[in-house]
Scaffold this motif. Structure first.
Motif, mmCIF file in Angstrom:
data_model
loop_
_atom_site.group_PDB
_atom_site.id
_atom_site.type_symbol
_atom_site.label_atom_id
_atom_site.label_comp_id
_atom_site.label_asym_id
_atom_site.label_seq_id
_atom_site.Cartn_x
_atom_site.Cartn_y
_atom_site.Cartn_z
ATOM 1 N N GLU A 124 1.015 -1.039 0.098
ATOM 2 C CA GLU A 124 0.072 -0.028 0.098
ATOM 3 C C GLU A 124 0.754 1.269 0.075
ATOM 4 O O GLU A 124 0.403 2.298 -0.048
ATOM 5 N N SER A 125 2.245 1.111 -0.025
ATOM 6 C CA SER A 125 2.914 2.156 0.110
ATOM 7 C C SER A 125 2.756 3.231 -1.126
ATOM 8 O O SER A 125 2.891 2.801 -2.372
ATOM 9 N N GLY A 126 2.687 4.383 -0.761
ATOM 10 C CA GLY A 126 2.646 5.622 -1.961
ATOM 11 C C GLY A 126 3.817 5.513 -2.805
ATOM 12 O O GLY A 126 3.710 5.983 -4.004
ATOM 13 N N LEU A 127 4.865 5.218 -2.146
ATOM 14 C CA LEU A 127 6.285 5.438 -3.090
ATOM 15 C C LEU A 127 6.277 4.244 -3.985
ATOM 16 O O LEU A 127 6.862 4.427 -5.061
ATOM 17 N N VAL A 128 5.960 2.993 -3.772
ATOM 18 C CA VAL A 128 5.440 2.005 -4.624
ATOM 19 C C VAL A 128 4.821 2.552 -5.898
ATOM 20 O O VAL A 128 5.120 2.203 -7.083
ATOM 21 N N SER A 412 -1.176 8.324 -9.546
ATOM 22 C CA SER A 412 -0.742 8.714 -8.105
ATOM 23 C C SER A 412 -1.030 9.887 -7.428
ATOM 24 O O SER A 412 -1.831 10.534 -8.008
ATOM 25 N N HIS A 413 -0.674 9.982 -6.330
ATOM 26 C CA HIS A 413 -1.026 11.227 -5.701
ATOM 27 C C HIS A 413 -0.590 12.323 -6.399
ATOM 28 O O HIS A 413 -0.982 13.569 -6.507
ATOM 29 N N GLN A 414 0.843 12.077 -7.011
ATOM 30 C CA GLN A 414 1.310 13.363 -7.756
ATOM 31 C C GLN A 414 0.471 13.506 -8.992
ATOM 32 O O GLN A 414 0.444 14.672 -9.330
ATOM 33 N N THR A 415 0.028 12.587 -9.658
ATOM 34 C CA THR A 415 -0.908 12.801 -10.790
ATOM 35 C C THR A 415 -2.227 13.241 -10.597
ATOM 36 O O THR A 415 -2.984 14.116 -11.396
ATOM 37 N N GLU A 416 -2.873 13.040 -9.414
ATOM 38 C CA GLU A 416 -3.818 13.472 -8.903
ATOM 39 C C GLU A 416 -3.631 15.188 -8.750
ATOM 40 O O GLU A 416 -4.733 15.809 -9.005
ATOM 41 N N LEU A 417 -2.468 15.498 -8.059
ATOM 42 C CA LEU A 417 -2.297 16.669 -7.824
ATOM 43 C C LEU A 417 -2.122 17.482 -9.187
ATOM 44 O O LEU A 417 -2.408 18.815 -9.272
#
Length: 429
Positions: A124-128, A412-417
């Protein structure tokens, strides 16, 4: 109270891992793209058939007939690559460096071959999740700390849990070789270089531990010793010994240790001065996972470009070499692994040879080349499609990625941002 629970749930949803893709059910045909096989060859106008998670065929589209598939992807003008492999990684073992409860990369003690990093791996790691949009689809999860850190395993990066993720369990033992010297001072005010007076004693401790393990494994004792049991397989080649070492003298001593103890498979991790011991490496069939390419030289009076050239020096000499990323901020830097290979291109390597550093070479080193590392018939359909050169950070733009034939999410969190703030700026216009 309900308000706080709702807020917590919303936060968890916003930052949760993407749902792993289901097993491939429909056949897939990828046409028109330039396929970079991963073994130094390319196919300009390729046709790749994916069935049941495997590459059913890969052919030249100018001469081959296209059969009917359930899904067809037109990759004209794009590039297709085998999934990039991140060896010696701590993805999923640490989430936030400053939060001790999220750090599971090492254990107390010095001799820990029985510590299995795989059971601490957090899918579940966000870095993965953040590594996949760069084409990094596989990783060797390795422990840290101590003299013998523990045992690594190889995973694919789209799974519900570690049992689903693992593709090669307990592939090797990681040993941190002692240094023959030490530096005084700290990074802002470095001091001089001093000899390590305990160097010989530290090597003797490693040898004594291995001797005791071999004696235990050869005995009929009924008393179990789990650390000694974990050393089983080094003499037969079932497990590989990954020795983390950089210095010239230390590399020589590590290879002599391999010879003395009849260790079948050994890889140097770091291997900064391996290029000074080419003959010894070749004679003893030792491969190298080089230290981070985007780094400074170890000594002040060295060629500042040596980290960029190192891979070519070893490859030209016939050494099997791959790239790894251990060091500061290593987990979030995993996404830059293809660009390390790109830097090697800028400093003299052929582009397809540089690709091998993060695909087929690494697959051979960690022992998964039978199924991963190249785009070949019968191998796993673990690959990605990019609009541009995957090794160039200016043009790398992964549009689709597959692990064992499953089309995975690249969000990912980055693409969402990115999507959120893109809408903000569009509204201003």
């Amino acid at each position: 109270m309900k308000k706080y629970i709702v807020t917590l749930l919303i936060s968890c949803v916003a930052f949760s891992q993407q749902t792993p893709a289901s097993k491939q059910k429909e056949s897939i045909l990828i046409t028109g793209g330039k396929a970079h096989i991963g073994n130094g060859k390319t196919i300009e106008n390729s046709i790749i058939s994916i069935v049941d998670g495997k590459i059913a065929s890969i052919t030249d589209g100018t001469v081959a007939k296209v059969s009917k598939h359930d899904i067809t992807i037109d990759a004209t003008g794009k590039d297709i690559y085998p999934g990039i492999i991140a060896p010696n990684a701590t993805l999923g073992l640490v989430e936030i460096d400053a939060v001790k409860a999220s750090n599971d990369e090492n254990e107390m003690g010095q001799m820990n071959p029985h510590i299995r990093s795989i059971i601490a791996y957090n899918t579940e790691s966000g870095l993965v999740e953040a590594a996949r949009p760069s084409g990094v689809l596989l990783a060797q999860i390795a422990p840290r700390g101590g003299r013998i850190s523990g045992t690594s395993s190889v995973v694919q990066l789209d799974a519900w849990n570690w049992e689903d993720a693992v593709i090669k369990e307990n592939d090797g033992i990681h040993l941190n070789w002692p240094r023959s010297y030490s530096r005084s001072g700290w990074w802002a005010e470095p001091g001089g270089i001093e000899p390590n007076k305990k160097y010989d004693d530290q090597i003797r401790e490693i040898q004594d531990f291995l001797n005791d393990a071999n004696a235990y494994l050869g005995s009929n004792t009924t008393t179990r010793d789990i650390p000694y049991e974990a050393m089983k397989g080094l003499a037969t080649g079932e497990k590989q010994l990954f020795i983390h070492v950089d210095g010239e003298k230390e590399i020589v001593d590590a290879i002599l240790f391999k010879k003395k103890n009849n260790i079948q498979k050994m890889t140097l991790v770091g291997g900064y001065y391996a290029y000074k011991n080419i003959s010894l490496l070749k004679d003893n069939n030792v491969s190298v996972l080089l230290r981070r390419v985007h780094d400074l030289p170890l000594l002040e009076d060295e060629d500042v470009n040596l980290p960029y050239k190192n891979a070519k020096l070893l490859s030209d000499a016939g050494i099997l070499v791959g790239l790894q990323n251990a060091g500061d901020m290593e987990r979030m830097q995993i996404r830059n692994l293809p660009f390390y290979a790109g830097t090697c291109v800028a400093w003299g390597m052929n582009k397809e040879d540089a690709l091998k550093l993060i695909t087929s070479n690494t697959a051979k080193i960690i022992g998964i080349d039978g199924n991963y590392g190249t785009l070949e018939t019968g191998k796993s359909a673990t690959l990605f499609i990019s609009k541009g050169d995957a090794l160039d950070m200016r043009t790398n733009n992964v549009t689709e990625a597959f692990i064992d034939g499953r089309k995975i999410s690249l969000e990912s969190h980055q693409t969402e941002l990115y999507d959120r703030y893109s809408e903000k700026f569009k509204a201003k216009k």
